[in-house]
Design a protein around this motif. Structure first.
Motif, PDB file in Angstrom:
ATOM      1  N   VAL A  47      23.783   7.206  -2.518  1.00 56.36           N
ATOM      2  CA  VAL A  47      24.296   6.587  -3.262  1.00 56.36           C
ATOM      3  C   VAL A  47      25.251   6.014  -2.617  1.00 56.36           C
ATOM      4  O   VAL A  47      25.675   3.929  -3.020  1.00 56.36           O
ATOM      5  N   ARG A  48      26.581   6.531  -2.300  1.00 55.61           N
ATOM      6  CA  ARG A  48      27.742   5.580  -1.656  1.00 55.61           C
ATOM      7  C   ARG A  48      27.197   5.169  -0.196  1.00 55.61           C
ATOM      8  O   ARG A  48      28.188   4.065   0.475  1.00 55.61           O
ATOM      9  N   GLY A  49      26.511   5.838   0.469  1.00 52.51           N
ATOM     10  CA  GLY A  49      25.879   4.574   1.956  1.00 52.51           C
ATOM     11  C   GLY A  49      26.167   6.002   2.842  1.00 52.51           C
ATOM     12  O   GLY A  49      26.384   5.859   3.472  1.00 52.51           O
ATOM     13  N   TYR A  97      28.166  17.817  -6.754  1.00 50.15           N
ATOM     14  CA  TYR A  97      29.390  17.273  -7.269  1.00 50.15           C
ATOM     15  C   TYR A  97      28.943  15.893  -8.614  1.00 50.15           C
ATOM     16  O   TYR A  97      29.967  16.170  -9.035  1.00 50.15           O
ATOM     17  N   PHE A  98      27.524  15.759  -8.748  1.00 46.01           N
ATOM     18  CA  PHE A  98      27.782  14.330  -9.957  1.00 46.01           C
ATOM     19  C   PHE A  98      26.202  14.393  -9.774  1.00 46.01           C
ATOM     20  O   PHE A  98      25.171  14.207  -9.048  1.00 46.01           O
ATOM     21  N   PRO A  99      25.523  14.573 -11.478  1.00 43.34           N
ATOM     22  CA  PRO A  99      24.415  14.722 -11.219  1.00 43.34           C
ATOM     23  C   PRO A  99      23.507  13.670 -11.493  1.00 43.34           C
ATOM     24  O   PRO A  99      22.766  13.527 -11.154  1.00 43.34           O
ATOM     25  N   SER A 100      24.109  12.940 -12.008  1.00 44.84           N
ATOM     26  CA  SER A 100      23.502  11.299 -12.436  1.00 44.84           C
ATOM     27  C   SER A 100      22.737  10.884 -11.228  1.00 44.84           C
ATOM     28  O   SER A 100      22.132  10.159 -10.904  1.00 44.84           O
ATOM     29  N   SER A 101      23.503  11.341  -9.915  1.00 42.74           N
ATOM     30  CA  SER A 101      23.181  10.771  -8.730  1.00 42.74           C
ATOM     31  C   SER A 101      21.698  10.685  -8.303  1.00 42.74           C
ATOM     32  O   SER A 101      21.348  10.302  -6.589  1.00 42.74           O
ATOM     33  N   LEU A 102      20.943  12.411  -8.423  1.00 39.44           N
ATOM     34  CA  LEU A 102      19.507  12.890  -8.012  1.00 39.44           C
ATOM     35  C   LEU A 102      18.933  11.369  -8.624  1.00 39.44           C
ATOM     36  O   LEU A 102      18.188  10.317  -6.866  1.00 39.44           O
ATOM     37  N   LEU A 103      19.084  11.440  -9.862  1.00 43.38           N
ATOM     38  CA  LEU A 103      17.624  10.175 -10.393  1.00 43.38           C
ATOM     39  C   LEU A 103      17.898   8.987  -9.428  1.00 43.38           C
ATOM     40  O   LEU A 103      17.572   7.607  -8.800  1.00 43.38           O
ATOM     41  N   ASP A 104      19.125   8.722  -8.840  1.00 49.16           N
ATOM     42  CA  ASP A 104      19.700   7.408  -8.759  1.00 49.16           C
ATOM     43  C   ASP A 104      19.704   7.284  -7.431  1.00 49.16           C
ATOM     44  O   ASP A 104      18.863   5.848  -6.908  1.00 49.16           O
ATOM     45  N   ALA A 105      19.586   8.026  -6.542  1.00 54.68           N
ATOM     46  CA  ALA A 105      19.571   8.353  -5.233  1.00 54.68           C
ATOM     47  C   ALA A 105      18.171   7.534  -4.767  1.00 54.68           C
ATOM     48  O   ALA A 105      17.389   7.272  -4.047  1.00 54.68           O
ATOM     49  N   VAL A 106      17.320   8.957  -5.743  1.00 51.96           N
ATOM     50  CA  VAL A 106      15.379   8.315  -5.949  1.00 51.96           C
ATOM     51  C   VAL A 106      15.481   6.877  -5.958  1.00 51.96           C
ATOM     52  O   VAL A 106      14.108   6.499  -4.665  1.00 51.96           O
ATOM     53  N   PHE A 107      15.546   5.860  -6.050  1.00 47.71           N
ATOM     54  CA  PHE A 107      15.476   4.842  -6.914  1.00 47.71           C
ATOM     55  C   PHE A 107      15.904   3.963  -5.351  1.00 47.71           C
ATOM     56  O   PHE A 107      15.166   3.244  -5.160  1.00 47.71           O
ATOM     57  N   LYS A 108      17.890   4.783  -5.060  1.00 48.15           N
ATOM     58  CA  LYS A 108      18.084   3.645  -3.784  1.00 48.15           C
ATOM     59  C   LYS A 108      16.783   4.109  -3.000  1.00 48.15           C
ATOM     60  O   LYS A 108      16.680   2.813  -2.439  1.00 48.15           O
ATOM     61  N   ALA A 146      18.688  -3.801 -15.597  1.00 45.74           N
ATOM     62  CA  ALA A 146      19.940  -4.668 -14.378  1.00 45.74           C
ATOM     63  C   ALA A 146      19.784  -4.033 -13.053  1.00 45.74           C
ATOM     64  O   ALA A 146      21.198  -2.996 -12.796  1.00 45.74           O
ATOM     65  N   ASN A 147      18.605  -3.011 -12.701  1.00 45.16           N
ATOM     66  CA  ASN A 147      18.566  -2.519 -11.715  1.00 45.16           C
ATOM     67  C   ASN A 147      19.448  -1.139 -11.403  1.00 45.16           C
ATOM     68  O   ASN A 147      19.506  -0.220 -10.420  1.00 45.16           O
ATOM     69  N   GLN A 148      19.525  -0.248 -12.667  1.00 45.83           N
ATOM     70  CA  GLN A 148      19.819   0.578 -13.295  1.00 45.83           C
ATOM     71  C   GLN A 148      18.755   1.879 -13.067  1.00 45.83           C
ATOM     72  O   GLN A 148      18.222   0.634 -14.647  1.00 45.83           O
ATOM     73  N   ALA A 149      18.437   2.488 -12.795  1.00 52.39           N
ATOM     74  CA  ALA A 149      17.626   3.707 -13.404  1.00 52.39           C
ATOM     75  C   ALA A 149      18.151   3.629 -15.008  1.00 52.39           C
ATOM     76  O   ALA A 149      19.541   4.799 -15.235  1.00 52.39           O
ATOM     77  N   VAL A 150      17.140   4.367 -16.080  1.00 50.15           N
ATOM     78  CA  VAL A 150      18.350   5.133 -17.556  1.00 50.15           C
ATOM     79  C   VAL A 150      16.969   5.620 -17.949  1.00 50.15           C
ATOM     80  O   VAL A 150      15.831   5.322 -18.075  1.00 50.15           O
ATOM     81  N   ILE A 151      17.460   6.450 -18.250  1.00 49.16           N
ATOM     82  CA  ILE A 151      16.185   8.106 -18.874  1.00 49.16           C
ATOM     83  C   ILE A 151      16.090   7.478 -20.214  1.00 49.16           C
ATOM     84  O   ILE A 151      17.024   7.622 -21.148  1.00 49.16           O
ATOM     85  N   GLN A 152      14.784   7.508 -20.903  1.00 49.14           N
ATOM     86  CA  GLN A 152      15.048   7.122 -22.381  1.00 49.14           C
ATOM     87  C   GLN A 152      14.585   8.447 -23.046  1.00 49.14           C
ATOM     88  O   GLN A 152      14.940   8.468 -23.923  1.00 49.14           O
ATOM     89  N   GLN A 153      13.721   9.343 -22.256  1.00 46.69           N
ATOM     90  CA  GLN A 153      13.584  10.396 -22.731  1.00 46.69           C
ATOM     91  C   GLN A 153      13.244  11.587 -22.179  1.00 46.69           C
ATOM     92  O   GLN A 153      12.573  11.367 -20.401  1.00 46.69           O
TER      93      GLN A 153
END
Length: 378
Positions: free
Chosen positions: A275-277, A302-313, A362-369
């Motif tokens: 995520v940080r590059g 150390y940052f749980p939501s980074s996992l899904l963000d990294a998958v899409f990135k 807005a190019n951000q993964a959003v968990i719905q369910q």
């Protein structure tokens, strides 16, 4: 439960269709829409396997949210669990540090409490994600082997990692980065930092090698998956392989990552790095390993939501050959395989319905369910 008009993220492709869940399992899938009136219309969102996290120390933040503040155990566990499930993580190995007795003693004081709470909350059915334990062994300490051995017979122990964070090697080849990290973490003066650095070097020289071999032997005897940590050279990797490691956590160089891959160790890198590059310690960037084809597993660290963000990135990064199906495997099927969790990790008939519905805004993964074993937990 039937979900239709959904993009199913399978192991090797993404298809538009529908899926049926029954008795906690994926019963069937189709590449066509369901006409059943009770079917949930996903409106073209992605249906993905629940994420599998092998190394996160996120729980510590809730047990000690501020210096000298000890939070009630089950409340801390509930907050941690909620953050993980809200990040799409349905299976987690909570990493508990053994042998690191600094931080004013907080890690040592909380060691039994955290492990007991993980076990108790699971037995009470309080958790929405499924929690196991990952014992992180800080090798340069006299009591590390004894402490680790105390926990290795617990059925919740699913992995052990061996690490040495002493200066001048592995993660901290760059001494400036070492000083920056630990002076910031412990608020040390320059004189105190120099004394701390000297002490850590001496501890590593005395204990690290012997402890590495002793704990690896115990894990092989007990058939516990073992991970190396911060390998930097081919020599490090070859030692890890000889000791029976199955996972290479956060190798710091291309050389170490490529040699790990050649020897069959699954190469794990931090999702925050993606995520940080790049690495906060100045080491190899995860996207470089993806480009070379030697990235196997992602961890949120150390940052749980980074996992899904990294998958899409990674899936949108033209520098590598990963599409969404293959980048998803890094956080689902591959970590499941590393731990022999054969009942989860993919959207496949007969497997557990550990799933998440993900949209993009807005190019951000959003968990719905999120569902675990077919039960909605988010």
């Amino acid at each position: 439960m039937i979900i239709t008009n959904v993009q199913l993220v399978l192991e090797n492709e993404v298809i538009n269709g529908s899926i049926e869940i029954k008795d906690g399992l994926i019963r069937s899938m189709s590449d066509s829409s369901s006409q059943r009136p009770e079917a949930i219309n996903a409106n073209q969102s992605f249906l993905m396997p629940g994420l599998i996290e092998l190394h996160t120390d996120n729980l510590e933040k809730y047990f000690t949210p501020r210096p000298k503040v000890n939070w009630p155990a089950l409340s801390a566990m509930a907050a941690h669990d909620a953050q993980l499930i809200g990040s799409g993580i349905t299976t987690v190995l909570d990493a508990i540090a053994v042998g690191d007795v600094r931080d004013g003693g907080h890690r040592q004081e909380n060691l039994d409490k955290m492990i007991d709470t993980i076990i108790e909350s699971g037995k009470l059915g309080l958790n929405r994600a499924e929690h196991f334990v990952h014992i992180r062994c800080e090798l340069p300490h006299s009591g590390t082997v004894e402490l680790a051995e105390k926990y290795l017979d617990l059925e919740q122990i699913h992995m052990v990692s061996l690490m040495d964070h002493s200066p001048g090697q592995r993660q901290f080849v760059n001494i400036n980065k070492y000083n920056e990290y630990y002076q910031g973490k412990y608020n040390l003066s320059d004189q105190q930092m120099a004394e701390f650095e000297q002490y850590q070097r001496a501890q590593s020289l005395q204990w690290s090698g012997a402890n590495r071999k002793a704990i690896a032997k115990l894990c092989r005897e007990k058939h516990i998956p073992l991970a190396s940590h911060d390998d930097a050279t081919s020599v490090h990797v070859e030692e890890s392989h000889s000791l029976g490691m199955v996972l290479a956590e956060f190798p710091t160089t291309v050389e170490a990552a490529q040699r790990s891959h050649e020897l069959g160790l699954k190469v794990m890198m931090g999702a925050p790095n993606v995520v940080r590059g790049g690495s906060h310690s100045g080491n190899i960037a995860a996207h470089e390993l993806a480009t070379l084809g030697v990235l196997d597993v992602l961890s949120s660290d150390y940052f749980p939501s980074s996992l899904l963000d990294a998958v899409f990135k990674l899936a949108s990064d033209e520098r590598n050959a990963l599409d969404l199906a293959s980048s998803t495997r890094l956080a689902t099927a591959h970590p499941a395989a590393a731990l022999n969790l054969t009942d989860r990790g993919s959207v496949k008939e007969g497997l557990r319905a550990d799933l998440m519905l993900v949209g993009r805004k807005a190019n951000q993964a959003v968990i719905q369910q999120v569902w675990r074993q077919g039960n909605r937990v988010f």
